[in-house]
Design a protein around this motif. Structure first.
Motif, PDB file in Angstrom:
ATOM      1  N   UNK A  72      -2.998 -73.697 -43.580  1.00 20.34           N
ATOM      2  CA  UNK A  72      -3.480 -73.380 -42.236  1.00 20.34           C
ATOM      3  C   UNK A  72      -4.614 -74.337 -41.876  1.00 20.34           C
ATOM      4  N   UNK A  73      -4.702 -74.656 -40.614  1.00 17.97           N
ATOM      5  CA  UNK A  73      -5.799 -75.503 -40.148  1.00 17.97           C
ATOM      6  C   UNK A  73      -6.421 -74.869 -38.904  1.00 17.97           C
ATOM      7  N   UNK A  74      -7.724 -74.956 -38.823  1.00 13.42           N
ATOM      8  CA  UNK A  74      -8.447 -74.494 -37.628  1.00 13.42           C
ATOM      9  C   UNK A  74      -9.266 -75.670 -37.119  1.00 13.42           C
ATOM     10  N   UNK A  75      -8.955 -76.115 -35.913  1.00  8.85           N
ATOM     11  CA  UNK A  75      -9.649 -77.272 -35.361  1.00  8.85           C
ATOM     12  C   UNK A  75     -10.982 -76.848 -34.742  1.00  8.85           C
ATOM     13  N   UNK A  76     -11.947 -77.778 -34.716  1.00  5.58           N
ATOM     14  CA  UNK A  76     -13.262 -77.444 -34.171  1.00  5.58           C
ATOM     15  C   UNK A  76     -13.175 -76.953 -32.723  1.00  5.58           C
ATOM     16  N   UNK A  77     -13.986 -75.999 -32.397  1.00  5.61           N
ATOM     17  CA  UNK A  77     -14.106 -75.438 -31.051  1.00  5.61           C
ATOM     18  C   UNK A  77     -12.814 -74.785 -30.555  1.00  5.61           C
ATOM     19  N   UNK A  78     -11.916 -74.460 -31.491  1.00  2.00           N
ATOM     20  CA  UNK A  78     -10.760 -73.653 -31.116  1.00  2.00           C
ATOM     21  C   UNK A  78     -10.777 -72.394 -31.978  1.00  2.00           C
ATOM     22  N   UNK A  79      -9.980 -71.413 -31.594  1.00  2.00           N
ATOM     23  CA  UNK A  79     -10.011 -70.130 -32.295  1.00  2.00           C
ATOM     24  C   UNK A  79      -8.680 -69.751 -32.918  1.00  2.00           C
ATOM     25  N   UNK A  80      -7.605 -70.459 -32.560  1.00  2.00           N
ATOM     26  CA  UNK A  80      -6.301 -70.132 -33.117  1.00  2.00           C
ATOM     27  C   UNK A  80      -6.023 -71.037 -34.319  1.00  2.00           C
ATOM     28  N   UNK A  81      -5.978 -70.455 -35.509  1.00  2.00           N
ATOM     29  CA  UNK A  81      -5.576 -71.244 -36.674  1.00  2.00           C
ATOM     30  C   UNK A  81      -4.090 -71.570 -36.544  1.00  2.00           C
ATOM     31  N   UNK A  82      -3.708 -72.754 -37.010  1.00  2.00           N
ATOM     32  CA  UNK A  82      -2.320 -73.213 -36.880  1.00  2.00           C
ATOM     33  C   UNK A  82      -1.710 -73.358 -38.269  1.00  2.00           C
ATOM     34  N   UNK A  83      -0.519 -72.809 -38.433  1.00  2.00           N
ATOM     35  CA  UNK A  83       0.160 -72.969 -39.716  1.00  2.00           C
ATOM     36  C   UNK A  83       0.855 -74.328 -39.768  1.00  2.00           C
ATOM     37  N   UNK A  84       0.718 -75.016 -40.884  1.00  2.00           N
ATOM     38  CA  UNK A  84       1.303 -76.344 -41.034  1.00  2.00           C
ATOM     39  C   UNK A  84       2.439 -76.304 -42.038  1.00  2.00           C
ATOM     40  N   UNK A  85       3.429 -77.166 -41.822  1.00  2.00           N
ATOM     41  CA  UNK A  85       4.445 -77.357 -42.855  1.00  2.00           C
ATOM     42  C   UNK A  85       3.938 -78.442 -43.802  1.00  2.00           C
ATOM     43  N   UNK A  86       4.452 -78.471 -45.044  1.00  2.00           N
ATOM     44  CA  UNK A  86       3.939 -79.452 -46.008  1.00  2.00           C
ATOM     45  C   UNK A  86       4.029 -80.895 -45.504  1.00  2.00           C
ATOM     46  N   UNK A  87       4.986 -81.172 -44.626  1.00  4.09           N
ATOM     47  CA  UNK A  87       5.139 -82.528 -44.105  1.00  4.09           C
ATOM     48  C   UNK A  87       3.948 -82.950 -43.237  1.00  4.09           C
ATOM     49  N   UNK A  88       3.275 -81.967 -42.644  1.00  4.28           N
ATOM     50  CA  UNK A  88       2.203 -82.292 -41.699  1.00  4.28           C
ATOM     51  C   UNK A  88       0.887 -82.560 -42.427  1.00  4.28           C
ATOM     52  N   UNK A  89       0.909 -83.570 -43.249  1.00  3.92           N
ATOM     53  CA  UNK A  89      -0.276 -83.942 -44.021  1.00  3.92           C
ATOM     54  C   UNK A  89      -1.317 -84.544 -43.075  1.00  3.92           C
TER      55      UNK A  89
END
Lengths: 246, 373
Positions: free
Chosen positions: A92-109
């Motif tokens: 999972x990644x959470x970008x600065x100044x956002x509130x929705x964490x995003x699930x990543x697939x292994x390809x999305x390095x």
């Protein structure tokens, strides 16, 4: 741990065949740091040209033989505050100044040639079985060459097979080839700059080369390593919003 | 006087916490003074946070502020996006008190389970990229328990003034195999049950769904004469989004989402609403909001990053499947260590008598510079 490595080496020198998985456990044991915290610089190159550079701080915890990692980006300024949770292929990644964490697939390095597994891996034995262990020479050093295959329960691991060379005396990784399950060579990793923290010795520098485009490589450099107890329930996507370095 | 007080507070906070994260955002665009074209902005945002350790707990305070000037009317504005205290009680318990932004949906274009809405909307006309950054939080209490593999959360937003609705949200999040899911129970101006989740298949495919069932809600329909609208009560309304993201390689991805908007119109009702808008002129967007009047929508987003030069290309399309109108955009974003520069061109398309055919302008172009200091 060093004594155990010396005994293993002595047995191997005397012609005794070593149980590959036993060797693998000893390799992991050499490097193991409980509740690892680290600062790391990750620099991606295309040839000699630097194309990307990140500094991260990470907290790693091993739970039920699986590594969970929380990462906080500290540099560059545009990425500062980016947070990631890595747990095998669960990312999972959470970008600065956002509130929705995003699930990543292994390809999305997001870290140059470095994969989630490269950052999170402190153990080979938890995900891989060693099939063979034989003497070899690698990078001018006397080495043991181990062929590893992903365990059935770890089929989702980033790589299906690994060929690992470790220093014959110290049982520390010096080189590895990472393959897909179908046998396609994906990455070549050179381990160097061995350092010691408490009783553990770990490679301070990993140079990861893309096998299909050898000019592309990423250097992962540990700038600081330590140990800190972090509650297990912090390693969840729900905690990412609250996760900070203070 | 209030404005002076706000500016003074803003300056004091800025001076007192010089170590805060600060970024400037300047956005220029064609401004037609309507919902489709962002205004010209020059603004400064500050994000502050500090954690204080305690033997068995830790306290943190946080704040985020946005201030700037809208070039269109040269008015200065300032607002507090978030401000409050977070307490890590220990044993997995967390309490947040204060003004806070809370996002709970997992969709990309639409998030049916983003229940908590209603914060101030100054600057809402900004580009999609910056809109979330400058949205305001709601004042309330957020209690969470994070156990191993489960999270319970309760959020209560009291009614502070007449313009605001009292809201409460309970949620339970866990994993089923490799899939995450969250169940919601919401009570605000309507009662609703929600479910969202996602999973990953193989190395490249991420699947997500975001849905809610609302017990009862109101919607506008043209009256019998077609010259005005009436309010109709609707029961058991479903709003569901199903989507996936496929990564071709680490730098190239395609996202596709389908949204079934149960509160939207279709068939004769949809045609009557188009007739009403065409003949009597009120904006569909005032009545329904953007991408809300129809029942079926499709969204696509393609993104590719050229790592050698840190340039990202983004193509997006939002399509009303009932009248084939929509908008498409192309964006370029150049990243630097201390800044990003984004250019976005957007085109609205569709027949004259369609949701986006009624859009008062046909294209927008925006440029945005973010500097991180």
């Amino acid at each position: 741990m060093l004594k155990k490595a010396i005994v293993l080496l002595a047995l191997f020198s005397l012609g005794f065949s070593l149980e590959p998985n036993e060797v693998l456990k000893n390799i992991d044991g050499q490097r193991n740091i409980d509740n690892l915290i680290f600062d790391m610089d990750i620099t991606a190159f295309n040839g000699d040209k630097k194309i990307d550079e990140y500094s991260i701080s990470g907290f790693l915890k091993t739970v039920d033989n699986a590594n969970k990692v929380l990462i906080y980006f500290t540099q560059p300024a545009a990425s500062k505050g980016r947070k990631m949770l890595l747990e095998g292929n669960y990312m999972w990644v959470l970008f600065p100044r956002t509130k929705n964490a995003i699930r990543l697939s292994p390809m999305q390095v997001l870290l140059g040639e470095a994969s989630n597994g490269d950052v999170a891996r402190t153990s080979f034995a938890s995900d891989y079985n060693a099939l063979t262990c034989e003497g070899d020479t690698k990078l001018g050093k006397s080495a043991l060459k181990l062929k590893l295959k992903a365990k059935e329960a770890s089929k989702g691991s980033t790589y299906g097979q690994i060929v690992l060379w470790v220093d014959k005396e110290k049982l520390l990784p010096i080189y590895a080839e990472f393959y897909t399950e179908s046998g396609k060579l994906m990455k070549l990793v050179e381990y160097s700059d061995n350092r010691t923290y408490r009783s553990a010795t770990y490679a301070g520098k990993l140079d990861i080369h893309d096998a299909t485009t050898p000019s592309k490589h990423t250097i992962m450099l540990y700038s600081k390593v330590g140990s800190k107890l972090m509650p297990t329930n912090y390693f969840s996507k729900e905690y990412l919003d609250r996760f900070s370095l203070e | 006087m209030t404005q002076v007080w706000r500016i003074l507070c803003f300056c004091l906070i800025f001076i007192a916490f010089a170590s805060a994260d600060v970024y400037y955002l300047a956005e220029g665009a064609k401004n037609n003074g309507n919902a489709f074209a962002p205004a010209d902005y020059l603004s400064q945002d500050i994000v502050l946070s500090q954690r204080i350790k305690w033997p068995d707990a830790s306290f943190s305070w946080y704040g985020a502020f946005d201030a700037g000037q809208v070039a269109a009317n040269e008015s200065f504005y300032s607002k507090c996006l978030e401000a409050g205290v977070g307490i890590d009680i220990g044993n997995g318990w967390f309490v947040d008190l204060g003004k806070k932004k809370t996002k709970t949906g997992v969709g990309y274009f639409r998030k049916p389970t983003d229940y908590l809405k209603g914060g101030g909307t100054i600057g809402q006309n900004r580009s999609a990229a910056s809109q979330e950054k400058v949205s305001e939080g709601l004042v309330g209490i957020d209690i969470a328990y994070m156990g191993e593999g489960v999270t319970f959360r309760g959020i209560s937003i009291p009614r502070w003034d007449n313009d605001q609705q009292e809201q409460s949200l309970l949620s339970f999040a866990s994993k089923f195999g490799d899939a995450d899911y969250t169940v919601f129970l919401y009570r605000g101006d309507y009662a609703s049950l929600g479910l969202n989740g996602n999973t990953v298949i193989g190395d490249s495919l991420e699947l997500h769904m975001d849905s809610k069932w609302t017990q009862q809600m109101n919607r506008s329909l043209p009256s019998g004469s077609g010259s005005s609208t009436t309010t109709q009560e609707q029961n058991g309304v479903i709003d569901a989004l199903l989507g996936c993201t496929y990564a071709f390689d680490p730098n190239t991805s395609l996202t596709i989402e389908y949204n079934y908007n149960g509160a939207g119109l279709e068939g004769s009702e949809y045609n009557e609403m188009l007739d009403y808008t065409q003949n009597y002129g009120p904006s569909l967007y005032d009545t329904y909001g953007l991408l809300s009047v129809a029942k079926h929508y499709l969204y696509e987003r393609f993104a590719q990053t050229y790592t050698d030069c840190k340039l990202t290309l983004e193509l997006m399309n939002a399509n009303n499947l009932q009248d084939q109108s929509g908008f498409a955009s192309i964006g370029l974003s150049q990243a630097y260590d201390q800044a990003t520069v984004s250019l976005v061109a957007r085109v609205f398309y569709g027949a004259d008598r369609s949701e986006f055919g009624f859009a008062p302008i046909r294209s927008t172009f925006s440029a945005e510079v973010e500097m991180f200091l």
